[in-house]
Design a protein around this motif. Structure first.
Motif, PDB file in Angstrom:
ATOM      1  N   ASP A 123      -7.759  65.497 -26.486  1.00  0.00           N
ATOM      2  CA  ASP A 123      -6.998  64.921 -25.359  1.00  0.00           C
ATOM      3  C   ASP A 123      -6.215  63.696 -25.806  1.00  0.00           C
ATOM      4  OD1 ASP A 123      -7.827  66.777 -23.581  1.00  0.00           O
ATOM      5  OD2 ASP A 123      -9.442  65.538 -22.696  1.00  0.00           O
ATOM      6  N   MET A 154      -4.781  62.651 -17.040  1.00  0.00           N
ATOM      7  CA  MET A 154      -5.843  61.635 -17.107  1.00  0.00           C
ATOM      8  C   MET A 154      -5.260  60.225 -17.026  1.00  0.00           C
ATOM      9  SD  MET A 154      -8.854  61.236 -19.889  1.00  0.00           S
ATOM     10  CE  MET A 154      -9.574  62.846 -19.670  1.00  0.00           C
ATOM     11  N   HIS A 167      -2.220  63.041 -25.912  1.00  0.00           N
ATOM     12  CA  HIS A 167      -1.641  61.909 -25.181  1.00  0.00           C
ATOM     13  C   HIS A 167      -0.815  61.021 -26.128  1.00  0.00           C
ATOM     14  CE1 HIS A 167      -1.211  58.869 -22.077  1.00  0.00           C
ATOM     15  NE2 HIS A 167      -1.520  57.958 -22.996  1.00  0.00           N
ATOM     16  N   SER A 215     -13.469  67.331 -27.592  1.00  0.00           N
ATOM     17  CA  SER A 215     -12.449  67.577 -26.561  1.00  0.00           C
ATOM     18  C   SER A 215     -11.708  66.279 -26.228  1.00  0.00           C
ATOM     19  CB  SER A 215     -13.082  68.173 -25.308  1.00  0.00           C
ATOM     20  OG  SER A 215     -13.968  67.229 -24.753  1.00  0.00           O
ATOM     21  N   GLN A 216     -12.450  65.161 -26.213  1.00  0.00           N
ATOM     22  CA  GLN A 216     -11.808  63.860 -25.931  1.00  0.00           C
ATOM     23  C   GLN A 216     -10.810  63.505 -27.039  1.00  0.00           C
ATOM     24  OE1 GLN A 216     -15.377  61.523 -25.450  1.00  0.00           O
ATOM     25  NE2 GLN A 216     -15.033  61.300 -23.242  1.00  0.00           N
TER      26      GLN A 216
END
Lengths: 196, 180
Positions: free
Chosen positions: B23, B1, B27, B19-20
């Motif tokens: 993520d 991403m 990251h 889910s974000q």
């Protein structure tokens, strides 16, 4: 707004200055705090807060009762402080004033107050590096917990402007924090090497 | 991403889905730059929350009352000045209208012009006769007259400047007394 405040406002609208003094008493802390955070100097904050209340009193007829009175006052204070900052930028900086400001306000005894004051000074140093528009948005968002919508109304700017100013201000605060952490770490290392 | 996307998630305080969030956590574990950004922003935010609200010195509302009194007085003085100025403007324009309408204005202009010309003529005549007599005297006399003349001009200028400075000083002192 309480009933008493509404009553005071009605009386003040009729020209009763004493009634407005009650309003000054009620809102002096939030208005002063905003001015202090914007201008970073107790004397300038006092002057700006006094001027804010005077402007509010003189323009009381323009106040829309549909809006919260506190937001209206903060709006006047924020605009006045932004103007002050712009004017200040045009003038030469008085070095004595800066030195006086850094040494000012030693915290009274209790430990908690000292820690809070340290946080306060640290945050003020970070805020001082921001431009007046970004600073106003950040202060209203995090010191007064206004929503983006309320900030739009208070500063009379678009929502996208609020968002971009907030983004820039947060980025700046983060950079300032990182820099201060790095300089503290360097100082610590130097101190350790000196003790060894 | 996209790296920018994470930066925006950190700084713009988006409401992230589960889910974000996952993520972002992955990251942050992998990207030191974003991790530093996240730590820095969280710390700054914490600082802002913990910073004590500043309060004015006691007696703020009393000081405000004095401030408002002063402002009211200034408002009255300003209003008076504006009224006097407006009255003067009205009187001036009324007089001008009267003079133009009655024709006396042109007469007045002609009189002024004649008087000015006569004055200029007499001054030139006087100066030339003064120059003639001075020219026939020993060199010391015209030199002395010149010194006296320029000396007087300089003295007038200095007196004028001192008076202006004095007025300013007095005004500053009065302002200081008022603020005290």
């Amino acid at each position: 707004m309480t009933n008493i405040e509404a009553e005071c406002l009605t009386l003040a609208l009729q020209g009763n200055q004493d009634a407005f003094t009650q309003i000054v008493d009620t809102y002096q802390n939030p208005v002063y705090n905003l001015c202090y955070r914007m201008l970073g100097n107790p004397q300038a904050a006092e002057d700006a807060a006094q001027e804010t209340f005077w402007r509010a009193y003189s323009n009381l007829k323009r106040y829309d009762p549909e809006r919260p009175f506190a937001t209206w006052l903060l709006s006047i204070a924020a605009h006045h402080c932004i103007d002050q900052q712009r004017r200040k930028r045009l003038m030469t900086v008085d070095l004595d004033e800066i030195i006086e400001f850094s040494a000012e306000d030693p915290a009274p005894n209790p430990e908690k107050v000292i820690v809070e004051s340290e946080f306060s000074e640290e945050i003020q140093r970070q805020l001082n590096g921001l431009n007046e528009n970004d600073r106003a948005v950040l202060i209203l968002r995090y010191f007064y917990e206004l929503s983006e919508e309320e900030i739009c109304q208070t500063l009379q700017i678009s929502k996208s402007a609020v968002k971009s100013r907030l983004h820039r201000a947060r980025q700046h605060m983060t950079d300032q924090w990182t820099t201060s952490q790095e300089s503290q770490a360097t100082e610590r290392r130097q101190h350790e090497s000196q003790t060894i | 991403m996209n790296h920018k996307q994470f930066e925006s998630w950190i700084l713009d305080e988006h409401k992230l889905s589960d889910s974000q969030k996952a993520d972002l956590l992955i990251h942050l574990a992998a990207c030191p730059k974003c991790s530093q950004l996240d730590t820095g922003w969280q710390a700054s935010r914490k600082l802002m929350k913990q910073a004590a609200a500043k309060t004015p010195e006691p007696g703020f509302s009393v000081r405000w009352q004095a401030f408002a009194e002063k402002k009211c007085q200034m408002k009255v003085i300003r209003r008076q000045r504006v009224s006097i100025f407006m009255a003067l403007v009205v009187v001036f324009f009324l007089s001008l209208t009267y003079m133009v309408a009655s024709g006396s204005f042109l007469h007045m202009l002609a009189d002024i012009f004649t008087s000015a010309t006569t004055l200029l003529f007499n001054m030139t005549k006087g100066l030339s006769s003064f120059g003639y007599w001075i020219g026939h005297m020993p060199v010391v006399v015209p030199l002395a007259v010149g010194f006296i003349f320029f000396g007087l001009i300089n003295a007038f200028i200095l007196v004028g400047l001192f008076t202006l400075w004095n007025i300013r000083q007095r005004k500053l002192q009065t302002d200081e007394i008022k603020t005290d």
